[in-house]
Every structure is written in structure tokens, then in C-alpha cells.
Design a protein around this motif. Structure first.
Motif, PDB file in Angstrom:
ATOM      1  N   LEU A 211       0.824  -1.210   0.000  1.00 19.80           N
ATOM      2  CA  LEU A 211       0.000   0.000   0.000  1.00 19.80           C
ATOM      3  C   LEU A 211       0.857   1.260   0.000  1.00 19.80           C
ATOM      4  O   LEU A 211       0.464   2.295   0.549  1.00 19.80           O
ATOM      5  CB  LEU A 211      -0.920  -0.002   1.229  1.00 19.80           C
ATOM      6  N   THR A 212       2.024   1.181  -0.633  1.00 20.88           N
ATOM      7  CA  THR A 212       2.980   2.290  -0.554  1.00 20.88           C
ATOM      8  C   THR A 212       2.408   3.596  -1.095  1.00 20.88           C
ATOM      9  O   THR A 212       2.706   4.676  -0.569  1.00 20.88           O
ATOM     10  CB  THR A 212       4.278   1.911  -1.294  1.00 20.88           C
ATOM     11  N   GLU A 213       1.580   3.538  -2.132  1.00 25.54           N
ATOM     12  CA  GLU A 213       1.007   4.773  -2.688  1.00 25.54           C
ATOM     13  C   GLU A 213       0.082   5.437  -1.681  1.00 25.54           C
ATOM     14  O   GLU A 213       0.189   6.648  -1.415  1.00 25.54           O
ATOM     15  CB  GLU A 213       0.250   4.462  -3.979  1.00 25.54           C
ATOM     16  N   SER A 214      -0.823   4.669  -1.088  1.00 25.65           N
ATOM     17  CA  SER A 214      -1.762   5.233  -0.115  1.00 25.65           C
ATOM     18  C   SER A 214      -1.040   5.712   1.136  1.00 25.65           C
ATOM     19  O   SER A 214      -1.361   6.774   1.690  1.00 25.65           O
ATOM     20  CB  SER A 214      -2.816   4.187   0.261  1.00 25.65           C
ATOM     21  N   ALA A 215      -0.053   4.923   1.584  1.00 24.30           N
ATOM     22  CA  ALA A 215       0.690   5.305   2.789  1.00 24.30           C
ATOM     23  C   ALA A 215       1.496   6.580   2.556  1.00 24.30           C
ATOM     24  O   ALA A 215       1.505   7.500   3.390  1.00 24.30           O
ATOM     25  CB  ALA A 215       1.611   4.155   3.217  1.00 24.30           C
ATOM     26  N   SER A 216       2.166   6.637   1.417  1.00 23.79           N
ATOM     27  CA  SER A 216       2.982   7.822   1.115  1.00 23.79           C
ATOM     28  C   SER A 216       2.114   9.062   0.958  1.00 23.79           C
ATOM     29  O   SER A 216       2.482  10.160   1.410  1.00 23.79           O
ATOM     30  CB  SER A 216       3.792   7.590  -0.161  1.00 23.79           C
ATOM     31  N   ALA A 217       0.949   8.917   0.316  1.00 22.74           N
ATOM     32  CA  ALA A 217       0.058  10.056   0.134  1.00 22.74           C
ATOM     33  C   ALA A 217      -0.389  10.612   1.483  1.00 22.74           C
ATOM     34  O   ALA A 217      -0.446  11.834   1.687  1.00 22.74           O
ATOM     35  CB  ALA A 217      -1.151   9.649  -0.702  1.00 22.74           C
ATOM     36  N   PHE A 218      -0.699   9.714   2.424  1.00 21.15           N
ATOM     37  CA  PHE A 218      -1.129  10.190   3.742  1.00 21.15           C
ATOM     38  C   PHE A 218       0.021  10.872   4.473  1.00 21.15           C
ATOM     39  O   PHE A 218      -0.149  11.952   5.061  1.00 21.15           O
ATOM     40  CB  PHE A 218      -1.662   9.043   4.591  1.00 21.15           C
ATOM     41  N   LEU A 219       1.203  10.252   4.462  1.00 21.01           N
ATOM     42  CA  LEU A 219       2.331  10.815   5.202  1.00 21.01           C
ATOM     43  C   LEU A 219       2.769  12.166   4.625  1.00 21.01           C
ATOM     44  O   LEU A 219       3.245  13.040   5.361  1.00 21.01           O
ATOM     45  CB  LEU A 219       3.500   9.826   5.196  1.00 21.01           C
ATOM     46  N   GLU A 220       2.610  12.348   3.329  1.00 18.02           N
ATOM     47  CA  GLU A 220       3.021  13.604   2.701  1.00 18.02           C
ATOM     48  C   GLU A 220       1.944  14.690   2.784  1.00 18.02           C
ATOM     49  O   GLU A 220       2.253  15.872   2.966  1.00 18.02           O
ATOM     50  CB  GLU A 220       3.376  13.376   1.236  1.00 18.02           C
ATOM     51  N   ASP A 228     -12.348   4.010  -3.440  1.00 18.38           N
ATOM     52  CA  ASP A 228     -12.514   4.612  -4.768  1.00 18.38           C
ATOM     53  C   ASP A 228     -11.443   5.646  -5.094  1.00 18.38           C
ATOM     54  O   ASP A 228     -11.490   6.282  -6.148  1.00 18.38           O
ATOM     55  CB  ASP A 228     -13.905   5.217  -4.922  1.00 18.38           C
ATOM     56  N   SER A 229     -10.442   5.815  -4.224  1.00 12.31           N
ATOM     57  CA  SER A 229      -9.427   6.846  -4.461  1.00 12.31           C
ATOM     58  C   SER A 229      -8.637   6.574  -5.735  1.00 12.31           C
ATOM     59  O   SER A 229      -8.475   7.456  -6.588  1.00 12.31           O
ATOM     60  CB  SER A 229      -8.467   6.951  -3.270  1.00 12.31           C
ATOM     61  N   ARG A 230      -8.119   5.371  -5.867  1.00 13.76           N
ATOM     62  CA  ARG A 230      -7.324   5.087  -7.058  1.00 13.76           C
ATOM     63  C   ARG A 230      -8.181   4.998  -8.320  1.00 13.76           C
ATOM     64  O   ARG A 230      -7.802   5.565  -9.350  1.00 13.76           O
ATOM     65  CB  ARG A 230      -6.502   3.811  -6.864  1.00 13.76           C
ATOM     66  N   PRO A 231      -9.341   4.319  -8.316  1.00 13.22           N
ATOM     67  CA  PRO A 231     -10.173   4.344  -9.523  1.00 13.22           C
ATOM     68  C   PRO A 231     -10.520   5.763  -9.969  1.00 13.22           C
ATOM     69  O   PRO A 231     -10.566   6.059 -11.164  1.00 13.22           O
ATOM     70  CB  PRO A 231     -11.420   3.561  -9.114  1.00 13.22           C
ATOM     71  N   ARG A 232     -10.746   6.638  -9.011  1.00 13.25           N
ATOM     72  CA  ARG A 232     -11.084   8.029  -9.346  1.00 13.25           C
ATOM     73  C   ARG A 232      -9.894   8.694 -10.053  1.00 13.25           C
ATOM     74  O   ARG A 232     -10.048   9.303 -11.120  1.00 13.25           O
ATOM     75  CB  ARG A 232     -11.441   8.772  -8.067  1.00 13.25           C
ATOM     76  N   ARG A 233      -8.685   8.557  -9.463  1.00 11.12           N
ATOM     77  CA  ARG A 233      -7.517   9.186 -10.078  1.00 11.12           C
ATOM     78  C   ARG A 233      -7.153   8.525 -11.406  1.00 11.12           C
ATOM     79  O   ARG A 233      -6.686   9.186 -12.334  1.00 11.12           O
ATOM     80  CB  ARG A 233      -6.318   9.110  -9.120  1.00 11.12           C
ATOM     81  N   ALA A 234      -7.342   7.202 -11.482  1.00  7.75           N
ATOM     82  CA  ALA A 234      -6.995   6.473 -12.704  1.00  7.75           C
ATOM     83  C   ALA A 234      -8.074   6.566 -13.767  1.00  7.75           C
ATOM     84  O   ALA A 234      -7.881   6.075 -14.878  1.00  7.75           O
ATOM     85  CB  ALA A 234      -6.727   5.000 -12.362  1.00  7.75           C
ATOM     86  N   GLN A 235      -9.217   7.144 -13.405  1.00 12.38           N
ATOM     87  CA  GLN A 235     -10.352   7.228 -14.324  1.00 12.38           C
ATOM     88  C   GLN A 235     -10.732   5.829 -14.831  1.00 12.38           C
ATOM     89  O   GLN A 235     -10.750   5.563 -16.046  1.00 12.38           O
ATOM     90  CB  GLN A 235     -10.055   8.177 -15.467  1.00 12.38           C
ATOM     91  N   ALA A 236     -10.994   4.966 -13.870  1.00  8.11           N
ATOM     92  CA  ALA A 236     -11.393   3.588 -14.163  1.00  8.11           C
ATOM     93  C   ALA A 236     -12.869   3.419 -13.830  1.00  8.11           C
ATOM     94  O   ALA A 236     -13.335   3.857 -12.774  1.00  8.11           O
ATOM     95  CB  ALA A 236     -10.544   2.611 -13.345  1.00  8.11           C
ATOM     96  N   TYR A 237     -13.596   2.746 -14.728  1.00  6.72           N
ATOM     97  CA  TYR A 237     -15.045   2.602 -14.581  1.00  6.72           C
ATOM     98  C   TYR A 237     -15.448   1.151 -14.816  1.00  6.72           C
ATOM     99  O   TYR A 237     -14.845   0.459 -15.642  1.00  6.72           O
ATOM    100  CB  TYR A 237     -15.774   3.513 -15.580  1.00  6.72           C
TER     101      TYR A 237
END
Length: 396
Positions: A211-220, A228-237
Motif C-alpha cells: 500500500l505504498t502509494e496510499s501510505a505515502s500520500a497520507f504521510l506527505e 474509490d481513491s485510485r479508480p477516481r484518479r486512474a479514471q477507471a469505470y
């Protein structure tokens, strides 16, 4: 189906692994090493790995078979002097020893890392635990549900309104993969410095790595990710056609996929809609666009949309279940299933997905029966279970 293994015994041919594992994380790690050609000896208590009875199928549940193929099996009572001596005999010739006991258990029974390295300074020992050897939760029982909840995995895949565990054994499987990565690196280090070492892998740590992306986003930034955070950013449906068959679309960053989708949907007017006119707007108004795409998709069968998406070179695919997966033309073309001999005849199994052009891989073998190789490997007579216990198990 014929055996698709290329010539060769595997990249890890000649490496010997002693597995002291139960359930999933340790056995899965050892299974991955066996798939690469290592000679894996699974050590079990006289009662056997509890996973053998996961679905009440005597001593060979399908779950046990999945995590233990390609191994040899011995039964040792590690609480006895004879069993401990036999284990040390295995360690003398081993390259890797894997366990997934709670912290301190192996040391208490006399075969902790220090004792094993004293016997064999070149051996690599690897312990998979829930939380590591220190901290307030270190000695708690650590099953996947507990770790996937504590380690944040469920928060990324389970909607907040759904208060129940979902999905596969995330932390077990990821920590097993982390253990393989760790011991292979330790093998390389041994080639350089000539001695083995102890490696600690934690289930919760493996989740954090994943979960490095989610963890890094929170720490930064302090941003808390949700399912739905990644589907939203990735524009996945995800959509369903009029035949109720589901499929997915992934537009990512390139603007060409958005303009292509408008052609597929025959909705050029959406390009001028201020809610969707830029990628940033589409991310912000993801839920609104999701409704629009779903409504349009429901007017035609899935294959109609898959054909149109393919013609416009837009990333897409069917949303397969396990029942669909192996009939998918792409999956079927990749040689990812093979027949092996099981206890009741031939059966189909998934094969290792990694292909080595020179090393090949070993022929796949079914998981070992309880204590199948004890006498051959250790010279001890197998006494896996009492006859009454076996009779009771058979009745069940």
C-alpha cells in the motif's frame, strides 16, 4: 493438456528449503520457491498442517493442495529429542529454513535462528510473523483477517458501509511473496560474504509495502485513501451491458482515451460539459461521470462495447469471475493451466506464470500426503496419527 515446462529443473535447482509452516504465509512462500525449482521439505507435526482439513476432506483439502504442491513431506515431533535431532539433520544440508510461528516459539522449542546458524552458518533463516518480535501486539495470534484490518488493507478494498472482511488472504499471500524476495536477496548476500543470516518478514509490513502509494500520500499530504481513491484518479469505470455482463474501462491520463470513449459512447456533447471537460474535472466529478457511463453501457450487450472499445484502442476488459477466467481467449492462450496427477487421477491446476527461457521450471507435482517422505529423508518411521484419529477423520 501437455506439460508446458521448458527443459530444465528451474532457476533454484540445487537449493534446499526446509519449511516449518502452517496455514498460508509460510507454505505459500515455500511453494513459490518449489515452483522455481528448489527442493522443499515440508515439516509437519504428527497432526499435520491444520490447512489439510480446511474443508473437512481428510488430510488433503484443495486449499492445502494449492499452497503445498511440488514439496516433499516429513512428519516430526519437534517437542521430542528425536524429532529435534532429525530437524537439525535437515538443517545441516539446507540453504533456507522458513517458519511462520509466533515470535519466540522456535526459540522456546530449541530451533531458533541462533541454534540453526550454530549448526549451519550458511543457512538463511526466515520468520514470517504478524507484527514482528516487539510491540504490544507482537505475541497475539495473527491471522489474515486481523492483519488485513489492522494494516489498512480492508480500508482500501471494503466500502466503509460494508463492515465485513472481504477478498482473499491478502496479508498471508503478500507476506509469503515478501519472504521469497527476502530469502533470494539473502542467498545473493551469502554468495558475496559466505555466511547466512536471519530475515524477519511481517504480515503487516508486507501490507504497508503493498500500500505504498496510499501510505505515502497520507504521510506527505494527510490525505486518507478509500476504496474509490485510485479508480477516481486512474479514471477507471465498471459497467454492465444490457445482457448484465460486466466490463471495465481504464482511461488513465492520456486525453486520447477520453476522446475515444466519447466516440464509443456516441456522446461528443460530453466534451463540452464543464463537469467533464478536463481530466481534473472528471476526477472531481467521478461519481457523476460514472452514472452517465453506466446508463449508456446498459443500452447494449457487453460484447458490443468490447468490440467498439477495442476498435478505438481504449484499455478495457471483461470483469471475469473465476468461473469465466479460464475460458477467456487470452488466458486460454497463455498456457496458465496444466494437468497433473492427483490422488484421484488427473486434475487441472494453475501453473507458475513466470517463464525462464534457459532455466525452465520443474514438473509440477501434487502436494505430499502427510509424512509421505519421512522415512526416505530422515530414516524415521512415519507415525503421523493414531488409527482412531484417522478413523474419526474418515468418518467426518
Amino acid at each position: 493438456m501437455t506439460n508446458s515446462a521448458s527443459p530444465g529443473a528451474g532457476a533454484l535447482a540445487g537449493i534446499r528449503v526446509v519449511e516449518l509452516g502452517q496455514y498460508i504465509s509460510g507454505p505459500f512462500a515455500a511453494k513459490l520457491l518449489a515452483d522455481l525449482g528448489a527442493d522443499v521439505v515440508k515439516v509437519e507435526s504428527p497432526e499435520g498442517d491444520p490447512m489439510r482439513r480446511w474443508e473437512g476432506r481428510a488430510t488433503m483439502s484443495p486449499q492445502f493442495a494449492a499452497y503445498n504442491r511440488g514439496k516433499r513431506g516429513v512428519v516430526l515431533d519437534l517437542k521430542s529429542a528425536e524429532g529435534l535431532a532429525a530437524l537439525f539433520g535437515l538443517v545441516d544440508d539446507a540453504d533456507i529454513v522458513l517458519d511462520n510461528f509466533r515470535p519466540g516459539v522456535a526459540e522456546r522449542l530449541g530451533f531458533g535462528p541462533d541454534a540453526l546458524h550454530e549448526r549451519n552458518p550458511r543457512v538463511i533463516t526466515c520468520s514470517i510473523t504478524g507484527f514482528g518480535p516487539t510491540g504490544p501486539a507482537a505475541k497475539r495470534p495473527a491471522y489474515d483477517t486481523v492483519i488485513s484490518a489492522t494494516g489498512g488493507m480492508y480500508s482500501q478494498v471494503v466500502p466503509a458501509s460494508t463492515i465485513r472482511p472481504l477478498g482473499p488472504a491478502f496479508s498471508d499471500l503478500l507476506s509469503g511473496m515478501s519472504a521469497v524476495q527476502a530469502v533470494l536477496a539473502a542467498l545473493h548476500a551469502r554468495d558475496v560474504n559466505g555466511v547466512g543470516e536471519h530475515v524477519e518478514v511481517t504480515m503487516v509490513g508486507a501490507l504497508l509495502d503493498f500500500l505504498t502509494e496510499s501510505a505515502s500520500a497520507f504521510l506527505e499530504t494527510g490525505q486518507v485513501s478509500s476504496p474509490d481513491s485510485r479508480p477516481r484518479r486512474a479514471q477507471a469505470y465498471a459497467c454492465r451491458g444490457s445482457d448484465d455482463k460486466a466490463f471495465v474501462i481504464h482511461m488513465s491520463v492520456p486525453e486520447k482515451f477520453w476522446t475515444g470513449l466519447l466516440d464509443v459512447l456516441e456522446r461528443p456533447d460530453l466534451a463540452d460539459d464543464p463537469r467533464f471537460s478536463t481530466r481534473e474535472a472528471r476526477v472531481r466529478n467521478y461519481d457523476e461521470l460514472d452514472v452517465v457511463v453506466k446508463e449508456i453501457a446498459a443500452t447494449r450487450p457487453r460484447q458490443y462495447w468490447l468490440d467498439r472499445l477495442a476498435a478505438h484502442d481504449i484499455p478495457h476488459g471483461p470483469l471475469n469471475t473465476m468461473g469465466d477466467l479460464f475460458d477467456d481467449p487470452q488466458i486460454a492462450s497463455m498456457g496458465l493451466v496444466e494437468e497433473i496427477e492427483g490422488p484421484d487421477g488427473a486434475l487441472r491446476v494453475p501453473v507458475p506464470s513466470i517463464r525462464f527461457q534457459r532455466s525452465g521450471r520443474p514438473e509440477l507435482r501434487y502436494a505430499p500426503a502427510l509424512g509421505a517422505d519421512t522415512e526416505e529423508i530422515t530414516g524415521l518411521r512415519t507415525e503421523s496419527e493414531s488409527e482412531p484419529a484417522r478413523a474419526k477423520e474418515g468418518a467426518a
